[in-house]
Design an enzyme around this catalytic site. Structure first.
Site, PDB file in Angstrom:
ATOM      1  N   LYS A  68       9.224  19.326  -5.018  1.00 52.37           N
ATOM      2  CA  LYS A  68       8.398  20.478  -4.623  1.00 52.37           C
ATOM      3  C   LYS A  68       9.073  21.226  -3.491  1.00 52.37           C
ATOM      4  O   LYS A  68       9.535  20.620  -2.541  1.00 52.37           O
ATOM      5  CB  LYS A  68       7.028  19.951  -4.152  1.00 52.37           C
ATOM      6  CG  LYS A  68       6.048  21.021  -3.780  1.00 52.37           C
ATOM      7  CD  LYS A  68       5.261  21.495  -4.974  1.00 52.37           C
ATOM      8  CE  LYS A  68       4.498  22.768  -4.702  1.00 52.37           C
ATOM      9  NZ  LYS A  68       5.314  24.002  -4.799  1.00 52.37           N
ATOM     10  N   LYS A 104      14.281  22.564  -3.373  1.00 53.77           N
ATOM     11  CA  LYS A 104      14.365  23.917  -2.798  1.00 53.77           C
ATOM     12  C   LYS A 104      15.269  24.764  -3.674  1.00 53.77           C
ATOM     13  O   LYS A 104      16.150  24.232  -4.364  1.00 53.77           O
ATOM     14  CB  LYS A 104      14.971  23.855  -1.395  1.00 53.77           C
ATOM     15  CG  LYS A 104      14.635  25.044  -0.539  1.00 53.77           C
ATOM     16  CD  LYS A 104      13.216  24.933  -0.017  1.00 53.77           C
ATOM     17  CE  LYS A 104      12.845  25.971   0.993  1.00 53.77           C
ATOM     18  NZ  LYS A 104      11.668  25.574   1.761  1.00 53.77           N
ATOM     19  N   THR A 188       0.353  27.973   5.736  1.00 49.02           N
ATOM     20  CA  THR A 188       1.402  27.473   6.635  1.00 49.02           C
ATOM     21  C   THR A 188       0.997  27.698   8.093  1.00 49.02           C
ATOM     22  O   THR A 188       1.043  26.771   8.916  1.00 49.02           O
ATOM     23  CB  THR A 188       2.740  28.180   6.333  1.00 49.02           C
ATOM     24  OG1 THR A 188       3.012  28.025   4.939  1.00 49.02           O
ATOM     25  CG2 THR A 188       3.886  27.597   7.133  1.00 49.02           C
ATOM     26  N   SER A 350      -0.211  24.096  -1.486  1.00 45.61           N
ATOM     27  CA  SER A 350       0.488  24.171  -2.780  1.00 45.61           C
ATOM     28  C   SER A 350       0.072  22.991  -3.663  1.00 45.61           C
ATOM     29  O   SER A 350      -0.130  23.127  -4.867  1.00 45.61           O
ATOM     30  CB  SER A 350       2.006  24.112  -2.583  1.00 45.61           C
ATOM     31  OG  SER A 350       2.523  25.391  -2.330  1.00 45.61           O
TER      32      SER A 350
HETATM   33  N1  GLU Z   1       8.463  27.127   1.324  1.00 45.75           N
HETATM   34  C1  GLU Z   1       7.411  26.381   1.936  1.00 45.75           C
HETATM   35  C2  GLU Z   1       7.969  25.267   2.806  1.00 45.75           C
HETATM   36  O1  GLU Z   1       9.113  25.302   3.220  1.00 45.75           O
HETATM   37  C3  GLU Z   1       6.371  25.911   0.937  1.00 45.75           C
HETATM   38  C4  GLU Z   1       6.829  24.938  -0.077  1.00 45.75           C
HETATM   39  C5  GLU Z   1       5.794  24.658  -1.154  1.00 45.75           C
HETATM   40  O2  GLU Z   1       4.686  25.099  -1.026  1.00 45.75           O
HETATM   41  O3  GLU Z   1       6.171  24.004  -2.121  1.00 45.75           O
HETATM   42  O4  GLU Z   1       7.265  24.366   3.169  1.00 45.75           O
END
Ligand code: GLU
Length: 421
Positions: A68, A104, A188, A350
């Protein structure tokens, strides 16, 4: 060899392993990304030309569940950064105890230079290139720097077209009407807000007397600044990629946001006293009690760590502090609330979105926020206790908690102790 972002990130693993018993097999497994895929996305531009963009997706480790993590669009993105970010995601998911591993993605592009049509074609091309590694049970992307809900909606649609049926759970952070979760957009920043408020007594902070400066005033910072201000905290600084705005008398982030939405910049926004404009670098070392790096990595670095005036750093960005800067902060008694805890609210909601998609049953915004608070506060508490018990900084404590969880899962499949004759 120059120290890469990934090699710096991996140092945290070794540091954490000093404080708990970890089987050497676990360290072998967690020191290398499981799978990194590279592609060139060939996109038809509006002027008829074909342009090629480098793109990556890293699935760092899936021991605890499907990988994820977000997809970043940025001109400077590279494979090293994507792998480091996927490593951090692995530990972030474990810190909040989500049934996920870490991944990622990234595309080397400046999305601001693309038309809407080009952006859509690029985003759909990303999914076509990586469809083999994506999936609700395999790897689930989300927004990250310069990607947003609309892009996630296009990506979910492209994936659904490939597999031949709607598959909303393949991606999170989608528009609400396309299966997104209420409260994901603000998650976040809100997660960071819950953590700061939860640790407030432990830190001895009084909201009215606490001055907070935000480096970056994007999605994460905004949703932390607004509720903190509403609770009485004093917001003294904000910035965008061009400049920073500082006022010792504070400012109303609601009004700064309205100004930024109108002009695209924080400069010139109304404040309570005499505002001054400064650079992002100056804001980092400005007079404040809580500094919130909310933009990109490598902001608090070896050169400026000794000048940071804040007593607390809330890392809403991923990897804003270098390992050496971390040591300097700790020596000076500055407490850094690490990224893998401070910004874990995003991936937590998420997870809620993914769970709602799979259940086909949707929750109200209050329910999402209450569940987020309940997920995140106990982990902040555990990390604080580990920090005290082991006399380490909060980052090491967070890695200890995560490594323990991931290590236990890796070991459950057998280690050298079990297989050796
Ligand atoms: N890009 C966000 C992070 O770095 C969210 C990742 C997600 O929700 O999977 O945590």
């Amino acid at each position: 060899m120059p120290s890469t972002l990934f090699s710096k990130a991996r140092k945290r693993l070794k540091e954490a392993a000093k404080y708990i018993e970890v089987d050497p097999d676990v360290m072998v497994k967690l020191s290398h990304p499981q799978e990194t895929t590279v592609a060139s996305l060939n996109v038809r531009m509006d002027d008829g030309s074909l342009k090629s963009f480098r793109a990556w997706r890293c699935r760092y480790d899936d021991t605890r569940g499907p990988t994820k993590g977000g997809i970043r669009y940025h001109p400077k993105v590279n494979m090293d950064e994507v792998v480091a970010l996927a490593f951090w995601m692995t530990f972030k998911s474990a810190v909040v105890n989500l049934p996920f591993g870490g991944g990622k993605g990234g595309v080397a592009v400046d999305p601001h230079k693309l038309s809407h049509g080009e952006l859509e074609r690029l985003s759909r091309a990303y999914v076509r290139a990586f469809a083999r590694v994506l999936g609700p049970d395999r790897d689930i992307p989300a927004p990250d720097v310069y990607t947003n809900a609309m892009i996630m909606g296009w990506m979910a649609h492209e994936y659904s077209t490939i597999v031949g049926h709607p598959s909303p759970a393949v991606i999170t952070g989608k528009p609400i009407v396309l299966g997104g979760s209420l409260g994901r957009e603000s998650a976040t920043g809100r997660g960071g807000y819950y953590i700061l408020r939860h640790l407030e007594k432990t830190f001895g902070l009084t909201p009215k007397k606490t001055r907070v400066a935000f480096q970056g005033f994007g999605n994460a910072s905004i949703h932390c600044a607004l509720p903190l201000f509403d609770d009485g905290y004093k917001i003294v600084g904000v910035s965008d990629s061009v400049s920073a705005l500082y006022d010792a008398d504070g400012m109303d982030p609601h009004k700064v946001l309205a100004h930024k939405e109108k002009t695209g910049r924080v400069a010139g926004a109304p404040t309570f006293g005499k505002a001054c404009e400064m650079s992002n670098e100056e804001l980092l070392v400005s007079d404040c009690d809580v500094l919130v790096p909310g933009a990109l990595e490598n902001q608090i670095v070896d050169d400026n760590a000794a000048q940071i005036k804040a007593r607390y750093v809330l890392e809403l960005a991923n990897g804003p502090t270098t390992p050496l800067a971390d040591k300097i902060l700790a020596q000076r008694g500055v407490v850094a609330i690490p990224d893998i805890l401070a910004n874990a609210g995003g991936v937590t909601v998420s997870y809620f979105e993914w769970a709602q998609n799979r259940a086909g049953y949707y929750w109200g915004e209050d329910e999402v926020q209450e569940r987020l608070r309940k997920f995140i506060e106990p982990e902040a508490e555990k990390i604080w206790r580990i920090k005290q018990d082991k006399a380490v900084d909060m980052r090491t404590a967070a890695y200890v908690l995560a490594l323990d969880r991931i290590g236990t899962a890796v070991s459950a499949r057998g280690t050298r102790k079990f297989f050796k004759h």
